[in-house]
Design a protein around this motif. Structure first.
Motif, PDB file in Angstrom:
ATOM      1  N   ARG A 168       0.820  -1.092  -0.104  1.00 13.93           N
ATOM      2  CA  ARG A 168      -0.207  -0.201  -0.211  1.00 13.93           C
ATOM      3  C   ARG A 168       0.941   0.879   0.117  1.00 13.93           C
ATOM      4  N   ALA A 169       1.493   1.292   0.980  1.00 17.53           N
ATOM      5  CA  ALA A 169       3.110   1.961   0.670  1.00 17.53           C
ATOM      6  C   ALA A 169       3.394   2.719  -0.874  1.00 17.53           C
ATOM      7  N   ALA A 170       3.538   1.732  -1.721  1.00 14.03           N
ATOM      8  CA  ALA A 170       4.388   1.689  -2.842  1.00 14.03           C
ATOM      9  C   ALA A 170       3.288   2.151  -3.568  1.00 14.03           C
ATOM     10  N   ILE A 171       2.409   2.152  -3.189  1.00 13.02           N
ATOM     11  CA  ILE A 171       0.982   2.498  -4.383  1.00 13.02           C
ATOM     12  C   ILE A 171       0.468   3.512  -3.753  1.00 13.02           C
ATOM     13  N   ASP A 172       1.144   4.297  -2.918  1.00 15.59           N
ATOM     14  CA  ASP A 172       0.552   5.781  -2.472  1.00 15.59           C
ATOM     15  C   ASP A 172       1.531   6.539  -3.012  1.00 15.59           C
ATOM     16  N   ALA A 173       2.817   5.499  -2.887  1.00 13.39           N
ATOM     17  CA  ALA A 173       4.284   6.580  -3.312  1.00 13.39           C
ATOM     18  C   ALA A 173       4.069   7.328  -5.068  1.00 13.39           C
ATOM     19  N   ASP A 174       3.835   5.482  -5.908  1.00  8.71           N
ATOM     20  CA  ASP A 174       3.305   5.485  -7.095  1.00  8.71           C
ATOM     21  C   ASP A 174       2.057   4.851  -7.910  1.00  8.71           C
ATOM     22  N   PRO A 175       1.172   5.410  -8.102  1.00  9.27           N
ATOM     23  CA  PRO A 175       0.011   4.709  -7.884  1.00  9.27           C
ATOM     24  C   PRO A 175      -0.017   3.866  -9.422  1.00  9.27           C
ATOM     25  N   ARG A 176       0.998   3.951  -9.997  1.00  6.90           N
ATOM     26  CA  ARG A 176       1.145   3.188 -11.371  1.00  6.90           C
ATOM     27  C   ARG A 176       1.833   1.519 -11.030  1.00  6.90           C
TER      28      ARG A 176
END
Length: 245
Positions: A168-176
């Motif tokens: 989730r943290a990675a998606i928040d940082a880069d939605p792609r």
């Protein structure tokens, strides 16, 4: 193994073999063979999970992440030891019991080798959970001693919450990142289900137990419902990760 949404654990009312202990149930040689197969498959799965988490730790971006994965790997190895010891206690040779499942499980891991840290997290969370749900469904039909062991070694080692937080943290940082990981998780779902079906189909005692010939198991309609429940649990896990199923 990680499985926050348990597809099945025990029957509402235990009947047949599920109401017996190992000493009574194992008097049926076909049932005993099915349990040896099941424990052998689980033992090799736990050993492979230990190896994979240890490898994933090498890709961890921080020392804290590395330490967390190492701790989870240690828990998986402890699960392996319990299964190995149980196989020996019931008179089965552990290595021989695991051997029939090496090719299928190694093949699955070759076909689903992660390309980075995040794919490794999703694989352990999604792929292992599908396998865990399958084994929990089978465990509901086992004698009480074997069922307790199987459910114990399927306990979450902490990887579920860890994976959710990091993905989730990675998606928040880069939605792609979300689109790529969703495609990856869908591939894992297909491969994991195919591998589970392959393992069962190749072992007569296990397949007989699943379709009701041993242990008051599933009829064919129930097999279909079982895979529907596993798919539903997968969809919930995808949502927890913030990914579209």
């Amino acid at each position: 193994m990680t499985t926050p949404d348990h597809a099945a654990e025990t029957p509402a009312e235990s009947t047949g073999v599920a109401a017996q202990d190992w000493d009574r149930a194992s008097a049926d040689p076909q049932y005993r063979a099915a349990v040896v197969d099941l424990l052998g498959a689980l033992a090799y799965g736990e050993l492979a999970a230990f190896e994979r988490l240890a490898e994933d730790a090498k890709l961890a971006p921080t020392l804290a992440d590395k330490a967390a994965l190492a701790k989870m790997a240690s828990a998986e190895f402890h699960h392996f030891e319990r299964l190995r010891d149980r196989l020996a206690a019931i008179g089965a040779e552990p290595t021989e019991s695991m051997q029939p499942f090496v090719a299928a499980l190694d093949g699955f891991h070759r076909q689903t080798a992660p390309s980075d840290w995040l794919e490794g997290l999703v694989k352990a969370y999604v792929g292992d959970s599908i396998a865990s749900d399958f084994y929990r469904e089978v465990a509901a039909r086992l004698d009480e001693n074997t069922r307790a062991l199987v459910l114990a070694v399927l306990d979450d080692t902490g990887h579920g919450g860890f994976a959710i937080e990091k993905v989730r943290a990675a998606i928040d940082a880069d939605p792609r990142v979300g689109g790529r990981l969703a495609l990856w998780a869908r591939r894992l779902m297909g491969e994991a289900l195919s591998q589970s079906q392959r393992v069962v189909a190749e072992r007569d005692a296990l397949s007989t137990m699943l379709v009701g010939g041993v242990a008051g198991g599933f009829d064919l309609a129930e097999v279909g419902r079982m895979f529907s429940r596993i798919t539903e649990a997968h969809t919930k896990r995808m949502a927890a990760l913030g990914l579209a199923a």
